[in-house]
Design a protein around this motif. Structure first.
Motif, PDB file in Angstrom:
ATOM      1  N   THR A 109     -11.367 -35.102   3.959  1.00  0.00           N
ATOM      2  CA  THR A 109     -11.545 -33.778   3.361  1.00  0.00           C
ATOM      3  C   THR A 109     -11.047 -33.806   1.925  1.00  0.00           C
ATOM      4  OG1 THR A 109      -9.350 -32.996   3.989  1.00  0.00           O
ATOM      5  CG2 THR A 109     -11.133 -32.686   5.618  1.00  0.00           C
ATOM      6  N   PRO A 110     -11.530 -32.896   1.091  1.00  0.00           N
ATOM      7  CA  PRO A 110     -11.022 -32.835  -0.278  1.00  0.00           C
ATOM      8  C   PRO A 110      -9.504 -32.606  -0.321  1.00  0.00           C
ATOM      9  CG  PRO A 110     -13.037 -31.555  -0.098  1.00  0.00           C
ATOM     10  CD  PRO A 110     -12.655 -31.984   1.290  1.00  0.00           C
ATOM     11  N   GLU A 111      -9.000 -31.810   0.607  1.00  0.00           N
ATOM     12  CA  GLU A 111      -7.555 -31.566   0.651  1.00  0.00           C
ATOM     13  C   GLU A 111      -6.782 -32.844   0.963  1.00  0.00           C
ATOM     14  OE1 GLU A 111      -9.708 -27.784   1.416  1.00  0.00           O
ATOM     15  OE2 GLU A 111      -9.856 -29.766   2.312  1.00  0.00           O
ATOM     16  N   GLY A 124      -3.421 -27.554  -8.705  1.00  0.00           N
ATOM     17  CA  GLY A 124      -4.126 -28.826  -8.853  1.00  0.00           C
ATOM     18  C   GLY A 124      -4.989 -29.124  -7.644  1.00  0.00           C
ATOM     19  N   VAL A 125      -4.462 -28.845  -6.442  1.00  0.00           N
ATOM     20  CA  VAL A 125      -5.229 -29.056  -5.217  1.00  0.00           C
ATOM     21  C   VAL A 125      -6.449 -28.145  -5.217  1.00  0.00           C
ATOM     22  CG1 VAL A 125      -5.213 -28.823  -2.691  1.00  0.00           C
ATOM     23  CG2 VAL A 125      -3.243 -29.843  -3.867  1.00  0.00           C
ATOM     24  N   GLU A 126      -6.240 -26.879  -5.574  1.00  0.00           N
ATOM     25  CA  GLU A 126      -7.347 -25.916  -5.608  1.00  0.00           C
ATOM     26  C   GLU A 126      -8.430 -26.366  -6.600  1.00  0.00           C
ATOM     27  OE1 GLU A 126      -8.099 -21.238  -6.727  1.00  0.00           O
ATOM     28  OE2 GLU A 126      -6.113 -21.835  -6.003  1.00  0.00           O
ATOM     29  N   LEU A 127      -8.014 -26.832  -7.767  1.00  0.00           N
ATOM     30  CA  LEU A 127      -8.956 -27.310  -8.771  1.00  0.00           C
ATOM     31  C   LEU A 127      -9.714 -28.535  -8.265  1.00  0.00           C
ATOM     32  CD1 LEU A 127     -10.088 -27.103 -11.638  1.00  0.00           C
ATOM     33  CD2 LEU A 127      -8.174 -28.506 -12.406  1.00  0.00           C
ATOM     34  N   PHE A 128      -8.995 -29.456  -7.642  1.00  0.00           N
ATOM     35  CA  PHE A 128      -9.614 -30.670  -7.096  1.00  0.00           C
ATOM     36  C   PHE A 128     -10.652 -30.318  -6.029  1.00  0.00           C
ATOM     37  CE2 PHE A 128      -9.855 -34.232  -4.123  1.00  0.00           C
ATOM     38  CZ  PHE A 128     -10.097 -35.300  -4.981  1.00  0.00           C
ATOM     39  N   VAL A 129     -10.285 -29.435  -5.107  1.00  0.00           N
ATOM     40  CA  VAL A 129     -11.189 -29.027  -4.035  1.00  0.00           C
ATOM     41  C   VAL A 129     -12.414 -28.327  -4.623  1.00  0.00           C
ATOM     42  CG1 VAL A 129     -11.438 -27.498  -2.024  1.00  0.00           C
ATOM     43  CG2 VAL A 129      -9.402 -28.934  -2.257  1.00  0.00           C
ATOM     44  N   PHE A 131     -13.697 -28.664  -7.635  1.00  0.00           N
ATOM     45  CA  PHE A 131     -14.517 -29.645  -8.344  1.00  0.00           C
ATOM     46  C   PHE A 131     -15.324 -30.477  -7.352  1.00  0.00           C
ATOM     47  CE2 PHE A 131     -15.094 -33.718 -10.640  1.00  0.00           C
ATOM     48  CZ  PHE A 131     -15.833 -33.229 -11.706  1.00  0.00           C
ATOM     49  N   THR A 132     -14.693 -30.859  -6.250  1.00  0.00           N
ATOM     50  CA  THR A 132     -15.371 -31.634  -5.211  1.00  0.00           C
ATOM     51  C   THR A 132     -16.544 -30.846  -4.628  1.00  0.00           C
ATOM     52  OG1 THR A 132     -13.309 -32.740  -4.666  1.00  0.00           O
ATOM     53  CG2 THR A 132     -15.043 -32.858  -3.018  1.00  0.00           C
ATOM     54  N   GLU A 133     -16.327 -29.568  -4.357  1.00  0.00           N
ATOM     55  CA  GLU A 133     -17.394 -28.735  -3.809  1.00  0.00           C
ATOM     56  C   GLU A 133     -18.537 -28.583  -4.814  1.00  0.00           C
ATOM     57  OE1 GLU A 133     -17.785 -27.752  -0.696  1.00  0.00           O
ATOM     58  OE2 GLU A 133     -15.924 -28.832  -0.297  1.00  0.00           O
ATOM     59  N   THR A 134     -18.222 -28.457  -6.086  1.00  0.00           N
ATOM     60  CA  THR A 134     -19.251 -28.358  -7.128  1.00  0.00           C
ATOM     61  C   THR A 134     -20.090 -29.629  -7.150  1.00  0.00           C
ATOM     62  OG1 THR A 134     -17.876 -26.897  -8.467  1.00  0.00           O
ATOM     63  CG2 THR A 134     -19.659 -28.049  -9.608  1.00  0.00           C
ATOM     64  N   LEU A 135     -19.430 -30.794  -7.067  1.00  0.00           N
ATOM     65  CA  LEU A 135     -20.163 -32.068  -7.046  1.00  0.00           C
ATOM     66  C   LEU A 135     -21.047 -32.187  -5.811  1.00  0.00           C
ATOM     67  CD1 LEU A 135     -17.403 -34.503  -8.345  1.00  0.00           C
ATOM     68  CD2 LEU A 135     -19.458 -33.766  -9.547  1.00  0.00           C
ATOM     69  N   ARG A 136     -20.567 -31.740  -4.672  1.00  0.00           N
ATOM     70  CA  ARG A 136     -21.369 -31.779  -3.440  1.00  0.00           C
ATOM     71  C   ARG A 136     -22.617 -30.910  -3.592  1.00  0.00           C
ATOM     72  NH1 ARG A 136     -16.984 -31.279   1.469  1.00  0.00           N
ATOM     73  NH2 ARG A 136     -16.289 -33.430   1.393  1.00  0.00           N
TER      74      ARG A 136
END
Length: 150
Positions: A109-111, A124-129, A131-136
């Motif tokens: 999972t992104p988390e 940072g976790v929220e931003l990472f998650v 960004f990951t969803e945007t890429l998906r």
């Protein structure tokens, strides 16, 4: 030094040790490395590695590129991991650790990825998650796996 195996157990091999190891591997396979033996030229032709690169490796000068190490592995019919250890790219301990890793059976999972990357700040976790969803979403909009092939 035992020249039948890649040098030293836990430390990175030096360029000189790699040169000794490579010389031994080539001579075992019948490449005559004497000044007029023609072995370097023949190995260059067999491997697709430039003769100058082979000469530098045998003199213990500089670290070979990954593509050169791959060509050595293929031509010498040795596992790439053995060549990487001999060249000092990996230590035996690192190689052992890699081999002992258990493959992941559950989806990452992104988390969990953020945690493994050391991202612990909630923002940072929220931003990472995010960004990951945007890429998906972009990948899905571009045809899924076809985007990965291009």
């Amino acid at each position: 030094m035992d020249r039948t195996n890649p040098p030293r157990k836990n430390d990175r091999a030096t360029p000189a040790e790699f040169a000794d190891w490579l010389r031994d591997q080539l001579e075992r396979r019948g490449y005559d490395l004497r000044p007029r033996g023609g072995g370097q030229t023949r190995f260059a032709a067999d491997s697709g590695i430039g003769q100058a690169s082979i000469s530098r490796m045998l003199r213990g000068q500089g670290a070979p590129e990954t593509r050169v190490l791959e060509a050595l592995s293929e031509t010498l019919d040795l596992p790439l991991a053995e060549v990487l250890v001999a060249a000092g790219i990996l230590t035996r301990d690192v190689l052992l650790a890699i081999r002992q890793q258990t493959p992941r059976t559950d989806p990452l999972t992104p988390e969990a990825a953020a945690e493994e990357l050391g991202i612990t700040d909630p923002q940072g976790v929220e931003l990472f998650v995010s960004f990951t969803e945007t890429l998906r979403k972009q990948r899905a909009a571009n045809g899924g796996d076809q985007a990965a092939e291009n």
